[in-house]
Scaffold this motif. Sequence first.
Motif, PDB file in Angstrom:
ATOM      1  N   TRP A 296       0.758  -0.984  -0.289  1.00 28.42           N
ATOM      2  CA  TRP A 296       0.387   0.242  -0.014  1.00 28.42           C
ATOM      3  C   TRP A 296       0.113   1.517   0.073  1.00 28.42           C
ATOM      4  O   TRP A 296       0.461   2.584   0.093  1.00 28.42           O
ATOM      5  CB  TRP A 296      -1.019   0.114   1.252  1.00 28.42           C
ATOM      6  N   THR A 297       2.221   1.033   0.357  1.00 31.07           N
ATOM      7  CA  THR A 297       2.832   2.399  -0.328  1.00 31.07           C
ATOM      8  C   THR A 297       3.148   2.876  -1.490  1.00 31.07           C
ATOM      9  O   THR A 297       4.140   3.382  -1.912  1.00 31.07           O
ATOM     10  CB  THR A 297       4.393   2.101   0.114  1.00 31.07           C
ATOM     11  N   TYR A 298       2.885   1.469  -2.407  1.00 32.97           N
ATOM     12  CA  TYR A 298       2.952   1.654  -4.131  1.00 32.97           C
ATOM     13  C   TYR A 298       2.138   2.604  -4.766  1.00 32.97           C
ATOM     14  O   TYR A 298       0.790   2.414  -4.062  1.00 32.97           O
ATOM     15  CB  TYR A 298       3.506   0.521  -4.727  1.00 32.97           C
ATOM     16  N   PRO A 299       2.210   3.375  -5.490  1.00 34.82           N
ATOM     17  CA  PRO A 299       1.548   4.034  -6.489  1.00 34.82           C
ATOM     18  C   PRO A 299       0.500   2.878  -6.968  1.00 34.82           C
ATOM     19  O   PRO A 299      -0.674   3.257  -6.889  1.00 34.82           O
ATOM     20  CB  PRO A 299       1.675   4.510  -7.229  1.00 34.82           C
ATOM     21  N   ARG A 300       1.443   1.825  -7.578  1.00 33.23           N
ATOM     22  CA  ARG A 300       0.404   0.367  -8.280  1.00 33.23           C
ATOM     23  C   ARG A 300       0.358  -0.419  -7.090  1.00 33.23           C
ATOM     24  O   ARG A 300       1.184  -0.830  -7.412  1.00 33.23           O
ATOM     25  CB  ARG A 300       0.257   0.599  -9.368  1.00 33.23           C
ATOM     26  N   PRO A 301       0.322  -0.579  -6.006  1.00 34.64           N
ATOM     27  CA  PRO A 301      -0.304  -1.708  -5.049  1.00 34.64           C
ATOM     28  C   PRO A 301       0.707  -3.520  -5.925  1.00 34.64           C
ATOM     29  O   PRO A 301       0.808  -4.122  -5.080  1.00 34.64           O
ATOM     30  CB  PRO A 301      -1.022  -2.168  -4.105  1.00 34.64           C
ATOM     31  N   GLU A 302      -0.477  -3.314  -7.140  1.00 35.13           N
ATOM     32  CA  GLU A 302      -0.100  -4.793  -7.407  1.00 35.13           C
ATOM     33  C   GLU A 302       0.612  -5.006  -7.646  1.00 35.13           C
ATOM     34  O   GLU A 302       1.142  -6.004  -8.682  1.00 35.13           O
ATOM     35  CB  GLU A 302      -1.228  -4.746  -8.916  1.00 35.13           C
ATOM     36  N   THR A 303       1.915  -3.316  -8.157  1.00 39.11           N
ATOM     37  CA  THR A 303       3.723  -4.246  -8.416  1.00 39.11           C
ATOM     38  C   THR A 303       4.266  -4.604  -7.656  1.00 39.11           C
ATOM     39  O   THR A 303       5.794  -4.375  -8.372  1.00 39.11           O
ATOM     40  CB  THR A 303       3.144  -2.786  -9.525  1.00 39.11           C
ATOM     41  N   ALA A 304       3.538  -4.512  -6.273  1.00 34.93           N
ATOM     42  CA  ALA A 304       4.775  -4.742  -5.133  1.00 34.93           C
ATOM     43  C   ALA A 304       5.656  -6.234  -4.881  1.00 34.93           C
ATOM     44  O   ALA A 304       4.437  -6.750  -4.854  1.00 34.93           O
ATOM     45  CB  ALA A 304       4.162  -4.366  -3.632  1.00 34.93           C
ATOM     46  N   PRO A 305       6.191  -5.951  -4.956  1.00 36.93           N
ATOM     47  CA  PRO A 305       6.985  -7.578  -5.260  1.00 36.93           C
ATOM     48  C   PRO A 305       6.213  -8.080  -4.200  1.00 36.93           C
ATOM     49  O   PRO A 305       6.426  -8.418  -2.761  1.00 36.93           O
ATOM     50  CB  PRO A 305       8.717  -7.382  -5.313  1.00 36.93           C
ATOM     51  N   TRP A 306       6.005  -9.740  -3.951  1.00 36.05           N
ATOM     52  CA  TRP A 306       5.511 -10.449  -3.078  1.00 36.05           C
ATOM     53  C   TRP A 306       6.970 -11.653  -2.345  1.00 36.05           C
ATOM     54  O   TRP A 306       7.737 -12.184  -3.206  1.00 36.05           O
ATOM     55  CB  TRP A 306       4.615 -11.566  -3.636  1.00 36.05           C
ATOM     56  N   ARG A 307       7.120 -10.855  -1.034  1.00 35.86           N
ATOM     57  CA  ARG A 307       8.591 -12.154  -0.375  1.00 35.86           C
ATOM     58  C   ARG A 307       7.676 -12.539   1.099  1.00 35.86           C
ATOM     59  O   ARG A 307       6.446 -12.659   1.652  1.00 35.86           O
ATOM     60  CB  ARG A 307       9.304 -11.906   0.228  1.00 35.86           C
ATOM     61  N   ASP A 308       8.240 -13.974   0.939  1.00 26.32           N
ATOM     62  CA  ASP A 308       8.143 -14.757   2.232  1.00 26.32           C
ATOM     63  C   ASP A 308       8.976 -14.604   3.797  1.00 26.32           C
ATOM     64  O   ASP A 308       8.713 -14.466   4.558  1.00 26.32           O
ATOM     65  CB  ASP A 308       7.231 -15.601   2.749  1.00 26.32           C
ATOM     66  N   HIS A 309      10.319 -14.356   2.566  1.00 27.69           N
ATOM     67  CA  HIS A 309      11.544 -14.633   3.231  1.00 27.69           C
ATOM     68  C   HIS A 309      11.854 -13.121   3.387  1.00 27.69           C
ATOM     69  O   HIS A 309      12.234 -13.072   5.593  1.00 27.69           O
ATOM     70  CB  HIS A 309      12.973 -15.261   2.737  1.00 27.69           C
ATOM     71  N   TRP A 310      11.670 -12.123   3.726  1.00 25.33           N
ATOM     72  CA  TRP A 310      12.000 -10.707   3.752  1.00 25.33           C
ATOM     73  C   TRP A 310      10.522 -10.202   4.125  1.00 25.33           C
ATOM     74  O   TRP A 310       9.530 -10.472   3.210  1.00 25.33           O
ATOM     75  CB  TRP A 310      12.437  -9.657   3.257  1.00 25.33           C
ATOM     76  N   MET A 311       9.297 -10.087   5.184  1.00 28.76           N
ATOM     77  CA  MET A 311       8.331  -9.062   5.658  1.00 28.76           C
ATOM     78  C   MET A 311       8.641  -7.959   5.930  1.00 28.76           C
ATOM     79  O   MET A 311       9.332  -7.060   5.523  1.00 28.76           O
ATOM     80  CB  MET A 311       7.737  -9.993   6.073  1.00 28.76           C
ATOM     81  N   GLN A 312       7.910  -7.419   6.450  1.00 23.71           N
ATOM     82  CA  GLN A 312       7.604  -6.049   7.759  1.00 23.71           C
ATOM     83  C   GLN A 312       6.839  -6.437   9.062  1.00 23.71           C
ATOM     84  O   GLN A 312       6.587  -7.495   9.414  1.00 23.71           O
ATOM     85  CB  GLN A 312       5.749  -5.157   6.449  1.00 23.71           C
ATOM     86  N   SER A 313       7.517  -5.697   9.760  1.00 24.58           N
ATOM     87  CA  SER A 313       7.183  -5.408  11.069  1.00 24.58           C
ATOM     88  C   SER A 313       6.649  -4.865  11.691  1.00 24.58           C
ATOM     89  O   SER A 313       6.107  -3.541  11.011  1.00 24.58           O
ATOM     90  CB  SER A 313       8.692  -5.418  11.452  1.00 24.58           C
ATOM     91  N   VAL A 314       6.017  -5.239  13.099  1.00 21.08           N
ATOM     92  CA  VAL A 314       5.209  -4.381  13.415  1.00 21.08           C
ATOM     93  C   VAL A 314       5.685  -4.687  15.188  1.00 21.08           C
ATOM     94  O   VAL A 314       6.336  -5.583  15.875  1.00 21.08           O
ATOM     95  CB  VAL A 314       4.269  -5.221  14.267  1.00 21.08           C
ATOM     96  N   TYR A 315       6.209  -3.204  15.666  1.00 22.00           N
ATOM     97  CA  TYR A 315       6.680  -3.012  17.020  1.00 22.00           C
ATOM     98  C   TYR A 315       6.012  -2.364  17.974  1.00 22.00           C
ATOM     99  O   TYR A 315       4.974  -1.076  17.705  1.00 22.00           O
ATOM    100  CB  TYR A 315       8.074  -1.809  17.116  1.00 22.00           C
ATOM    101  N   PHE A 316       5.559  -2.812  18.997  1.00 20.39           N
ATOM    102  CA  PHE A 316       4.631  -2.894  20.392  1.00 20.39           C
ATOM    103  C   PHE A 316       5.095  -1.076  21.238  1.00 20.39           C
ATOM    104  O   PHE A 316       6.414  -1.716  21.657  1.00 20.39           O
ATOM    105  CB  PHE A 316       3.421  -3.328  20.787  1.00 20.39           C
TER     106      PHE A 316
END
Length: 681
Positions: A296-316
């Motif tokens: 959702w940070t991409y101008p066209r979200p469908e163009t974002a590469p998919w990966r599972d070895h690198w994801m994103q983080s949530v810190y509380f």
Amino acid sequence: MTGFCGRARLPVAGFDSAEASEEYDHHQEIARSRYADMLYDHDRNDKYYRGIRAAVARVRARGEKVIVLDIGAGTGLLSMMAVTAGADFCYAVEVFQPTAAAARCIVEKNGFADKIKIINKHSTEVTVGPGEDMETKANVLVTELFDTELIGEGALPSYEHAHRCLVREGCAAVPHRATVYAQLAESELLGSWARLRPIEVEGSRVLPPPAVADCSGVHSVCDIQLSQVSPRSFTALGPVLAMFTVDFSQPVSSAPRSYSSQFVARTGGRAQVVLSWWDLDMDPAGGIVCSVAPSWTYPRPETAPWRDHWMQSVYFLPVEREVAEGENLTLAVRHDDYSLWYGLGSRGRDAILSRPSCTCHAHLAWTRARFGELNDKVRTERYVSALRGVVKEDSVCVGVSDGSLLPVFAHLLGAKKVLSLDSLSMSKRAMEELLEANSLGGRVALPDIRPEQLTCQDLGGEQISLLIGEPYFCTSLLPWHSLYFWYCRSALADLLRPDAVIFPRSAALHVVVVEFRDLWRIRAPCVTCEGFDVTPMDEMIQKSMDLRESHEAEPHPLWEYPCRALSPSAAVVTFDFTRRVPRRPVVSRGSLALVRSGRCHGVAAWLEYRLSPDVTVSEGLIRPVDERGRCEWSRHRKQGVYFFPSAFESAGDGGDAAVFYEIKFEPASGDITMDFNIESG
């Protein structure tokens, strides 16, 4: 467990049944390593190749012989890229022996054996000099040592040692640098994963104990597919901030360090979480960027590469607090050699950056998804509404689940006597604190015994009239591991009144054939990649799957991995908790018609619990599949996924194409095995 009603020790929830051979362990690691996912990550591979070509060209332009050091070589792909780009020689360091062995085969098969040396060591053990692991120091450093948190695989100590001992001063590095980004946010969804919220039941307010409410939690990262968290699920309180950058071409320190960034709150709200990701500049000019930013940070979200070895983080954040629009804030981050944590400051006050440490026991016992489950008001109301119909004034109630509020609800609904049996000491301690905070310590008993150890004396000479469970157990991985509740019910059979109510009454195993949008990549064959033959790795991955998963499913939180249903969902096995666990295996056979076109990647499986004749709770699909086959999955539990050995196409034309199944439940172990066969008309 003869008869399942004696006092023999019950199996733990999770049912240990894995083979113990060294070969099995090695292939188990390969199967879980996500090499297929990385090799299918064309964006990553392309960016690395372009960065390596540029680095080799820069060193060659200096008139130097190009010697490459590849740390974390894996399959040897990046080393082969380096030699193809013109490197004179490459030292490929890979610590994991089975992968290093596969890399040797791959390098030899692709004709690079004379220019690539595989070193099966940790990089900090590599020696340099005549007759040593490396004849000379390298002038190009290539690494893939990164995880979702960037530094969680020990990248900083490895770089620190490499610059000190293994590479020349002024070496070219690929990647050249990394930048970590963060954004402060308010989110009821994400915030519910960290803290227990007050719960309203029958006019009473169940409060979290101060020890839990004030606890900073654990410092471990929450890594998720943040692209699957809709921007509607959070409010960004500030801009995306570049928190810090690491230049890998220069000496790197693994010593703890803090960074901060000031900003103005773009809107008011409750600061709860920090969303974080990073990107890699593959060249000094920053013209080749490999980003891990959510779609959702991409101008066209469908163009974002998919990966599972690198994801994103949530810190509380250690402490949630209100911020005002226009307020001057400081977001700070600190890292040691393996992890990050965040703090928030304002009005000239520094952020508190002490490492989060759980002191309440709950964060050590319960997963973040479990916190979200306990905070789910809709789910709570379903359980309470079903309990209203079975709790009586004379009820002698025993709860069997970990960290469950059902015994508290039963007391508030008027049960005469309530006991709660928790299988994990830390979870039991957290529940004791909750009971004390709500003045319920003497009204809900928490005996420190296992279900099979419970006696009539513990019940005050009475028998159980109501046995309740969610069921949830901290050690469960797959959905059916919660069938441990059934074993507990069987062990307590002699203490049950003839008219005792079992809650839930039963569970049903549901399955559906699915097409994954992306998850299929983690189990896909990877025969070639970027022009290089990696068949040996593919064979090792397949052997791993044959050893571990030929009849088994694996756990995945499917809300993070979109898929389409190609068949109707079906209940294939029912487990009747009103009866004891059977002595003999339970076998179910049938078929799933393929009613939609698509690529069949596997079968998703989950449990649905029947609490009462009118109330069920699903741990899988939470809504019926729509006309296009789109699925909406529970966020609270992982579902089981059985991957087919190879995907196949479904025409979905109403023909005779179907997936035939045989599901077998083994009472002696608690295991469920699955066999699927495809037949097409």
